[in-house]
Design a protein around this motif. Structure first.
Motif, short mmCIF file in Angstrom:
data_model
loop_
_atom_site.label_atom_id
_atom_site.label_comp_id
_atom_site.label_asym_id
_atom_site.label_seq_id
_atom_site.Cartn_x
_atom_site.Cartn_y
_atom_site.Cartn_z
N SER A 153 0.85 -1.19 0.00
CA SER A 153 0.00 0.00 0.00
C SER A 153 0.89 1.24 0.00
O SER A 153 2.09 1.13 -0.22
CB SER A 153 -0.97 -0.01 1.17
N VAL A 154 0.27 2.38 0.23
CA VAL A 154 1.01 3.64 0.03
C VAL A 154 1.17 4.41 1.34
O VAL A 154 0.24 4.49 2.15
CB VAL A 154 0.29 4.47 -1.07
N THR A 155 2.33 4.95 1.54
CA THR A 155 2.65 5.75 2.73
C THR A 155 1.68 6.92 2.84
O THR A 155 1.39 7.59 1.86
CB THR A 155 4.07 6.33 2.61
N GLY A 156 1.16 7.13 4.05
CA GLY A 156 0.28 8.28 4.28
C GLY A 156 -1.15 8.03 3.87
O GLY A 156 -1.96 8.96 3.87
N SER A 157 -1.49 6.79 3.51
CA SER A 157 -2.87 6.48 3.10
C SER A 157 -3.65 5.88 4.26
O SER A 157 -3.06 5.28 5.17
CB SER A 157 -2.88 5.49 1.92
N THR A 158 -4.98 6.01 4.20
CA THR A 158 -5.83 5.34 5.18
C THR A 158 -5.74 3.83 4.99
O THR A 158 -5.85 3.07 5.95
CB THR A 158 -7.30 5.77 5.02
N SER A 159 -5.50 3.40 3.75
CA SER A 159 -5.44 1.96 3.45
C SER A 159 -4.34 1.28 4.26
O SER A 159 -4.55 0.22 4.85
CB SER A 159 -5.17 1.75 1.96
N ALA A 160 -3.15 1.88 4.28
CA ALA A 160 -2.02 1.30 5.02
C ALA A 160 -2.33 1.29 6.51
O ALA A 160 -2.08 0.30 7.21
CB ALA A 160 -0.75 2.09 4.74
N GLN A 161 -2.92 2.38 7.00
CA GLN A 161 -3.27 2.47 8.43
C GLN A 161 -4.27 1.39 8.83
O GLN A 161 -4.11 0.74 9.85
CB GLN A 161 -3.92 3.82 8.71
N ASN A 162 -5.31 1.22 7.99
CA ASN A 162 -6.35 0.24 8.31
C ASN A 162 -5.81 -1.18 8.36
O ASN A 162 -6.25 -2.00 9.16
CB ASN A 162 -7.48 0.30 7.27
N VAL A 163 -4.85 -1.48 7.48
CA VAL A 163 -4.25 -2.83 7.47
C VAL A 163 -3.56 -3.07 8.80
O VAL A 163 -3.78 -4.10 9.45
CB VAL A 163 -3.21 -2.96 6.33
N GLN A 164 -2.76 -2.10 9.22
CA GLN A 164 -1.99 -2.28 10.46
C GLN A 164 -2.87 -2.31 11.69
O GLN A 164 -2.62 -3.07 12.62
CB GLN A 164 -0.95 -1.15 10.58
N LYS A 165 -3.93 -1.50 11.68
CA LYS A 165 -4.79 -1.41 12.87
C LYS A 165 -5.79 -2.55 12.96
O LYS A 165 -5.98 -3.14 14.01
CB LYS A 165 -5.58 -0.09 12.83
N THR A 166 -6.46 -2.85 11.86
CA THR A 166 -7.59 -3.78 11.96
C THR A 166 -7.59 -4.94 10.96
O THR A 166 -7.80 -6.08 11.34
CB THR A 166 -8.94 -3.03 11.77
N ILE A 167 -7.34 -4.65 9.68
CA ILE A 167 -7.62 -5.66 8.66
C ILE A 167 -6.70 -6.88 8.77
O ILE A 167 -7.16 -8.02 8.78
CB ILE A 167 -7.53 -5.06 7.24
N ALA A 168 -5.40 -6.64 8.84
CA ALA A 168 -4.44 -7.76 8.91
C ALA A 168 -3.13 -7.27 9.53
O ALA A 168 -2.13 -7.08 8.84
CB ALA A 168 -4.19 -8.34 7.52
N PRO A 169 -3.13 -7.09 10.87
CA PRO A 169 -1.93 -6.54 11.53
C PRO A 169 -0.68 -7.39 11.30
O PRO A 169 0.44 -6.88 11.42
CB PRO A 169 -2.32 -6.53 13.01
N LYS A 170 -0.85 -8.68 10.96
CA LYS A 170 0.33 -9.54 10.78
C LYS A 170 0.74 -9.68 9.31
O LYS A 170 1.61 -10.48 8.97
CB LYS A 170 0.06 -10.92 11.38
N ALA A 171 0.13 -8.88 8.46
CA ALA A 171 0.57 -8.89 7.05
C ALA A 171 1.94 -8.25 6.98
O ALA A 171 2.28 -7.39 7.78
CB ALA A 171 -0.43 -8.12 6.20
N ASN A 172 2.69 -8.69 5.98
CA ASN A 172 4.02 -8.09 5.74
C ASN A 172 3.81 -6.90 4.81
O ASN A 172 3.85 -7.03 3.60
CB ASN A 172 4.90 -9.19 5.13
#
Ligand code: GLU
Length: 280
Positions: A153-172
């Motif tokens: 995903s892209v730096t500074g996007s909501t998409s990257a934030q959502n992945v880390q917070k909720t969608i898949a915190p253990k994704a690389n």
């Protein structure tokens, strides 16, 4: 001696006059009137998102954000040829507005409480949803399938934030500067999936060079309310832009732009949002 003093004084007057003219030609917030009355407005968009904000090889610009921004600029008193398009990548948007690099930004820019601390928003003018793009034969079908997988995903996007917070915190998670770089990684196999708004992913998937290679998961992982960003405190511009957006919907221009820009990607967009109605 006396003569020299006078000369120095006139030089100072001249210098002040020049400075005043220079200051007067720009209000330091993205709009300016150059010599010869050719006023310009600087508008921030993405340059690498097909269907939304794309700089074409011939130097022209296309996409829904470009069409919305062009309509808004007209309402602010600027014709299409008076717009100077400026690339505002996801991580640069708040800074660009705070510095006054651009008058407003229409760049798949979601309205969030965090961003509202730094900038103001008009809109929303589109409701999109976070989704995943994977290779056609991929087994990844839901958010949790991403844990342990290489995701871009892209730096500074909501998409990257959502992945880390909720969608898949253990994704690389790999964060790059733009989605076009992520898509290139998906094609080469460097990453297993790309995540961001479905509107953006659909535009890439429909490109000739990628046709038939990718699929969207269709997950609606978030609500992304696209707003027009302006400098914090510039409520006069917010009001004018909101009026323009309402008119764009009521006179049919919004739907026309949707059909032209999302039609080729077969992106099923949500209906036009009400101004001020943020879907959480
Ligand atoms: N709409 C989301 C955002 O504003 C993702 C797309 C983008 O990065 O521009 O963060």
């Amino acid at each position: 001696m006396k003569l020299r003093k006078v000369t120095a004084a006139s030089a100072l007057v001249l210098a002040l006059a020049v400075t005043a003219t220079a200051c007067g030609s720009s209000d330091d917030s993205g709009s300016s009137s150059g010599s010869g009355g050719g006023k310009k407005i600087k508008v921030g968009i993405k340059f690498d998102q097909p269907g939304l904000g794309l700089k074409q090889p011939d130097g022209s610009y296309s996409g829904f954000d470009v069409d919305v921004a062009t309509y808004v600029a007209a309402a602010l008193g600027y014709k299409a040829d008076q717009i100077e398009w400026v690339e505002t990548k996801s991580a640069d948007r708040e800074n660009a507005l705070q510095r006054g690099d651009v008058k407003f930004i229409a760049a798949t820019y979601s309205i969030t409480d965090e961003r509202k601390q730094k900038v103001d928003f008009a809109g929303p003018y589109l409701l999109a949803h976070q989704d995943l793009l994977v290779k056609k034969d991929s087994a990844i079908a839901k958010g949790t399938d991403l844990n342990g997988k290489k995701l871009c995903s892209v730096t500074g996007s909501t998409s990257a934030q959502n992945v880390q917070k909720t969608i898949a915190p253990k994704a690389n998670l790999r964060e790059l500067a733009g989605y076009s770089e992520c898509i290139a990684g998906l094609q080469s196999g460097a990453v297993d999936a790309v995540t961001t708004d479905d509107s953006i992913l659909a535009g890439f998937a429909a490109q000739d060079k990628y046709k038939g290679q990718f699929k969207l998961a269709g997950l609606k992982l978030s609500n992304e309310n696209y707003g027009i960003g302006v400098k914090k405190g510039d409520s006069a511009t917010v009001t004018k832009i909101n009026d323009a957006l309402k008119k764009m919907v009521s006179d049919g221009s919004w739907q026309k732009a949707v059909d032209a820009d999302f039609g080729p990607a077969e992106y099923k967009n949500e209906p036009a949002p009400q101004i001020g109605n943020i879907v959480k």
